[in-house]
Design a protein around this motif. Structure first.
Motif, PDB file in Angstrom:
ATOM      1  N   PHE A 103       0.823  -1.202   0.000  1.00 47.90           N
ATOM      2  CA  PHE A 103       0.000   0.000   0.000  1.00 47.90           C
ATOM      3  C   PHE A 103       0.860   1.256   0.000  1.00 47.90           C
ATOM      4  CE2 PHE A 103      -2.818  -3.044   2.413  1.00 47.90           C
ATOM      5  CZ  PHE A 103      -3.736  -3.213   1.390  1.00 47.90           C
ATOM      6  N   PRO A 104       0.332   2.365  -0.544  1.00 50.14           N
ATOM      7  CA  PRO A 104       1.087   3.632  -0.497  1.00 50.14           C
ATOM      8  C   PRO A 104       1.212   4.128   0.945  1.00 50.14           C
ATOM      9  CG  PRO A 104      -1.129   3.978  -1.363  1.00 50.14           C
ATOM     10  CD  PRO A 104      -0.939   2.501  -1.277  1.00 50.14           C
ATOM     11  N   GLN A 105       2.140   5.045   1.181  1.00 47.30           N
ATOM     12  CA  GLN A 105       2.468   5.500   2.528  1.00 47.30           C
ATOM     13  C   GLN A 105       1.264   6.039   3.307  1.00 47.30           C
ATOM     14  OE1 GLN A 105       5.092   5.132   4.431  1.00 47.30           O
ATOM     15  NE2 GLN A 105       3.977   6.202   6.060  1.00 47.30           N
ATOM     16  N   PRO A 106       0.386   6.876   2.734  1.00 49.45           N
ATOM     17  CA  PRO A 106      -0.762   7.379   3.509  1.00 49.45           C
ATOM     18  C   PRO A 106      -1.654   6.256   4.035  1.00 49.45           C
ATOM     19  CG  PRO A 106      -0.452   8.685   1.540  1.00 49.45           C
ATOM     20  CD  PRO A 106       0.450   7.502   1.394  1.00 49.45           C
ATOM     21  N   VAL A 107      -1.844   5.212   3.225  1.00 48.37           N
ATOM     22  CA  VAL A 107      -2.657   4.070   3.655  1.00 48.37           C
ATOM     23  C   VAL A 107      -1.926   3.303   4.754  1.00 48.37           C
ATOM     24  CG1 VAL A 107      -3.723   1.889   2.952  1.00 48.37           C
ATOM     25  CG2 VAL A 107      -3.813   3.869   1.426  1.00 48.37           C
ATOM     26  N   ARG A 108      -0.634   3.062   4.553  1.00 50.74           N
ATOM     27  CA  ARG A 108       0.154   2.329   5.553  1.00 50.74           C
ATOM     28  C   ARG A 108       0.166   3.065   6.882  1.00 50.74           C
ATOM     29  NH1 ARG A 108       4.302   1.877   1.650  1.00 50.74           N
ATOM     30  NH2 ARG A 108       5.710   3.005   3.016  1.00 50.74           N
ATOM     31  N   SER A 109       0.218   4.379   6.824  1.00 51.97           N
ATOM     32  CA  SER A 109       0.271   5.175   8.050  1.00 51.97           C
ATOM     33  C   SER A 109      -0.981   4.954   8.903  1.00 51.97           C
ATOM     34  CB  SER A 109       0.418   6.656   7.703  1.00 51.97           C
ATOM     35  OG  SER A 109       0.413   7.451   8.871  1.00 51.97           O
ATOM     36  N   ILE A 110      -2.152   4.958   8.252  1.00 46.85           N
ATOM     37  CA  ILE A 110      -3.404   4.737   8.997  1.00 46.85           C
ATOM     38  C   ILE A 110      -3.483   3.293   9.482  1.00 46.85           C
ATOM     39  CG2 ILE A 110      -5.927   4.716   8.825  1.00 46.85           C
ATOM     40  CD1 ILE A 110      -5.724   7.014   6.850  1.00 46.85           C
ATOM     41  N   LEU A 111      -3.063   2.352   8.655  1.00 46.42           N
ATOM     42  CA  LEU A 111      -3.097   0.943   9.054  1.00 46.42           C
ATOM     43  C   LEU A 111      -2.200   0.686  10.266  1.00 46.42           C
ATOM     44  CD1 LEU A 111      -3.041  -0.898   5.607  1.00 46.42           C
ATOM     45  CD2 LEU A 111      -4.954  -0.715   7.203  1.00 46.42           C
ATOM     46  N   GLU A 112      -1.066   1.378  10.318  1.00 46.08           N
ATOM     47  CA  GLU A 112      -0.171   1.199  11.459  1.00 46.08           C
ATOM     48  C   GLU A 112      -0.809   1.722  12.745  1.00 46.08           C
ATOM     49  OE1 GLU A 112       3.277   3.161  10.057  1.00 46.08           O
ATOM     50  OE2 GLU A 112       3.875   1.519   8.721  1.00 46.08           O
ATOM     51  N   GLN A 134     -10.042   3.904  -2.241  1.00 42.49           N
ATOM     52  CA  GLN A 134     -10.407   5.302  -2.005  1.00 42.49           C
ATOM     53  C   GLN A 134      -9.254   6.227  -2.379  1.00 42.49           C
ATOM     54  OE1 GLN A 134     -13.376   6.640  -0.917  1.00 42.49           O
ATOM     55  NE2 GLN A 134     -14.205   4.563  -1.162  1.00 42.49           N
ATOM     56  N   TRP A 135      -8.055   5.799  -2.050  1.00 39.30           N
ATOM     57  CA  TRP A 135      -6.863   6.592  -2.351  1.00 39.30           C
ATOM     58  C   TRP A 135      -6.686   6.762  -3.859  1.00 39.30           C
ATOM     59  CZ3 TRP A 135      -3.362   9.722  -0.379  1.00 39.30           C
ATOM     60  CH2 TRP A 135      -2.134   9.903  -1.038  1.00 39.30           C
ATOM     61  N   GLN A 136      -6.985   5.721  -4.612  1.00 43.09           N
ATOM     62  CA  GLN A 136      -6.872   5.809  -6.061  1.00 43.09           C
ATOM     63  C   GLN A 136      -7.873   6.804  -6.632  1.00 43.09           C
ATOM     64  OE1 GLN A 136      -7.208   1.512  -6.900  1.00 43.09           O
ATOM     65  NE2 GLN A 136      -5.175   1.631  -7.829  1.00 43.09           N
ATOM     66  N   GLU A 137      -9.049   6.870  -6.015  1.00 44.56           N
ATOM     67  CA  GLU A 137     -10.071   7.816  -6.499  1.00 44.56           C
ATOM     68  C   GLU A 137      -9.730   9.254  -6.113  1.00 44.56           C
ATOM     69  OE1 GLU A 137     -13.919   6.683  -5.154  1.00 44.56           O
ATOM     70  OE2 GLU A 137     -13.839   4.686  -6.052  1.00 44.56           O
ATOM     71  N   THR A 138      -9.306   9.434  -4.821  1.00 45.80           N
ATOM     72  CA  THR A 138      -8.973  10.766  -4.327  1.00 45.80           C
ATOM     73  C   THR A 138      -7.706  10.684  -3.495  1.00 45.80           C
ATOM     74  OG1 THR A 138     -11.351  11.216  -4.161  1.00 45.80           O
ATOM     75  CG2 THR A 138      -9.876  12.791  -3.108  1.00 45.80           C
ATOM     76  N   PRO A 139      -6.541  10.909  -4.111  1.00 44.79           N
ATOM     77  CA  PRO A 139      -5.270  10.751  -3.399  1.00 44.79           C
ATOM     78  C   PRO A 139      -4.960  11.919  -2.453  1.00 44.79           C
ATOM     79  CG  PRO A 139      -4.852  11.420  -5.648  1.00 44.79           C
ATOM     80  CD  PRO A 139      -6.338  11.216  -5.541  1.00 44.79           C
ATOM     81  N   LYS A 140      -5.806  12.088  -1.409  1.00 42.82           N
ATOM     82  CA  LYS A 140      -5.580  13.130  -0.415  1.00 42.82           C
ATOM     83  C   LYS A 140      -5.630  12.488   0.967  1.00 42.82           C
ATOM     84  CE  LYS A 140      -7.405  17.029  -3.102  1.00 42.82           C
ATOM     85  NZ  LYS A 140      -8.390  18.139  -3.131  1.00 42.82           N
ATOM     86  N   THR A 141      -4.590  12.718   1.746  1.00 42.73           N
ATOM     87  CA  THR A 141      -4.463  12.059   3.048  1.00 42.73           C
ATOM     88  C   THR A 141      -5.615  12.411   3.980  1.00 42.73           C
ATOM     89  OG1 THR A 141      -2.059  12.100   2.838  1.00 42.73           O
ATOM     90  CG2 THR A 141      -2.964  11.726   5.040  1.00 42.73           C
ATOM     91  N   GLU A 142      -6.008  13.699   4.002  1.00 38.37           N
ATOM     92  CA  GLU A 142      -7.073  14.105   4.922  1.00 38.37           C
ATOM     93  C   GLU A 142      -8.401  13.423   4.583  1.00 38.37           C
ATOM     94  OE1 GLU A 142      -6.625  17.333   1.753  1.00 38.37           O
ATOM     95  OE2 GLU A 142      -5.342  16.086   3.013  1.00 38.37           O
ATOM     96  N   GLN A 143      -8.676  13.258   3.298  1.00 39.21           N
ATOM     97  CA  GLN A 143      -9.909  12.593   2.900  1.00 39.21           C
ATOM     98  C   GLN A 143      -9.853  11.093   3.206  1.00 39.21           C
ATOM     99  OE1 GLN A 143     -11.226  13.483  -1.050  1.00 39.21           O
ATOM    100  NE2 GLN A 143     -11.416  15.687  -0.671  1.00 39.21           N
ATOM    101  N   LEU A 144      -8.668  10.522   3.147  1.00 38.92           N
ATOM    102  CA  LEU A 144      -8.500   9.115   3.483  1.00 38.92           C
ATOM    103  C   LEU A 144      -8.788   8.897   4.970  1.00 38.92           C
ATOM    104  CD1 LEU A 144      -7.691   6.378   2.274  1.00 38.92           C
ATOM    105  CD2 LEU A 144      -5.344   6.858   2.988  1.00 38.92           C
ATOM    106  N   SER A 145      -8.330   9.811   5.813  1.00 41.66           N
ATOM    107  CA  SER A 145      -8.609   9.719   7.246  1.00 41.66           C
ATOM    108  C   SER A 145     -10.097   9.854   7.518  1.00 41.66           C
ATOM    109  CB  SER A 145      -7.843  10.817   8.001  1.00 41.66           C
ATOM    110  OG  SER A 145      -6.452  10.633   7.877  1.00 41.66           O
ATOM    111  N   GLU A 146     -10.746  10.777   6.817  1.00 39.42           N
ATOM    112  CA  GLU A 146     -12.193  10.955   6.980  1.00 39.42           C
ATOM    113  C   GLU A 146     -12.947   9.697   6.547  1.00 39.42           C
ATOM    114  OE1 GLU A 146     -13.224  14.407   4.774  1.00 39.42           O
ATOM    115  OE2 GLU A 146     -12.126  15.796   6.097  1.00 39.42           O
TER     116      GLU A 146
END
Length: 363
Positions: A103-112, A134-146
């Motif tokens: 997974f890309p870093q933003p996804v890995r960060s939340i998974l950790e 979700q990241w592929q659709e909208t690659p924004k860290t804040e939206q991934l957290s939401e």
């Protein structure tokens, strides 16, 4: 390897044990939905993939297996395809256990962060894949957290989070030793007496723990309510008769080692759970997921209507409680975070439980 589906995790576990034995290992589990009409009235199912180590085949067995493959029937071919699919899942789990490197870093960060909160690896893998989409659709860290917060909230919204049902006269607390059942029942009683002006009585079958009866009697004296100590079903029937004109009767049960099958059997022999009774299973937030799941499975034959999580102020992880709720389909009814009676208890709600889960992840 075997894939089974069942309405609840305990039922799925029973199927796994029946088909693969007690040495089976859970490889993956997820919630699925079947049936329904126009997206409504879907049936929730738990899908579990389990495996069992087998001895290495002999040369003769391998030769026989090779011969059989030459004449595969259509159903055999389908089975082989399912096996290959399961192998892929196991391979993905192996990647998951090495740090979610796919997974890309933003996804890995939340998974950790989720892993630090003791969320299950199989759930993390499944959720990570959804995050990645979700990241592929909208690659924004804040939206991934939401999205992650919303995903947790929606999964918790499927359970009912509610306290004592005012229409229920009999209220019982069950659970293993050391989770704080007696203190919790005192907190509930204090609220019923002081805030709702209800006439209540106590019944206790906790005759095993030293000082348990004295502890409950102390609370009873402070609240000016009667206590009946019971040792048998006859005692229980007599206590119910004594309290027939009361608004609520709170039943405190013995706290013993939940691994003892005899404990639960004795409990069912003493307390009549077939009456119109509301039963809460008390769990400590400091427990591991495997312990919580084992406790729930042990008491599952009793009709549990709500979960009470104690020692919320002593725990730093929320994953185990999350999985017990989502897998059992039973929500939290109360949360406690101290010894003060009746202050340190609050009635749970979907929003409060979700807030606690999300805060735990991002704290």
């Amino acid at each position: 390897m075997k894939k089974v589906t069942a309405p609840t995790m305990p039922e799925a576990m029973k199927k796994i044990r029946k088909e693969l034995g007690s040495d089976a290992v859970i490889l993956n589990s997820k919630v699925t939905y079947t049936g329904g009409f126009l997206g409504l009235f879907k049936t929730k199912q738990i899908e579990v993939v389990a495996g069992l180590d087998q001895p290495e085949p002999s040369a003769a067995m391998e030769t026989a297996a090779t011969a059989e493959k030459k004449v595969l029937r259509p159903e055999d071919k389908k089975l082989e395809e399912e096996i290959q699919e399961l192998k892929k899942m196991v391979s993905a789990l192996s990647v998951n256990q090495t740090g979610y490197q796919e997974f890309p870093q933003p996804v890995r960060s939340i998974l950790e962060k989720l892993k630090d909160q003791d969320f299950k690896d199989s759930w993390l893998l499944e959720t990570g894949q959804k995050m990645y989409e979700q990241w592929q659709e909208t690659p924004k860290t804040e939206q991934l957290s939401e999205w992650t917060e919303d995903y947790i909230r929606k999964s918790l919204q499927q359970q009912t989070h509610a306290g004592i049902d005012a229409s229920k006269k009999y209220i019982s607390l069950i659970g293993p030793t050391g989770v704080g059942k007696t203190t919790t029942i005192a907190k509930l009683a204090a609220k019923l007496v002081m805030e709702d002006q209800k006439k209540i009585g106590f019944i206790t079958s906790d005759t095993y723990r030293i000082g348990a009866i004295e502890q409950l009697k102390t609370y009873a004296e402070l609240l000016n309510v009667p206590v009946e100590v019971i040792y048998s079903r006859d005692d229980f029937e007599k206590a119910l008769n004594r309290f027939k004109d009361f608004d609520h009767v709170l039943i405190d049960t013995a706290g013993r080692n939940y691994r003892e099958v005899q404990y639960v059997e004795d409990l069912a022999k003493t307390i009549d759970f077939e009456i119109d009774i509301q039963t809460f299973l008390v769990l400590s937030m400091t427990s591991k997921y495997k312990d919580m799941a084992a406790i729930y499975e042990r008491f599952n034959d009793i009709n549990i209507q709500g979960l009470i999580f104690t020692k919320c102020d002593e725990s730093v992880t929320v994953g185990p409680a999350y999985h017990v709720m989502t897998e059992s389909g039973i929500g939290a009814s109360y949360l406690t975070d101290g010894q003060a009676v009746p202050e340190d208890i609050e009635e749970a709600s979907y929003r409060r439980v979700s807030e606690m889960m999300v805060k735990g992840v991002y704290s």
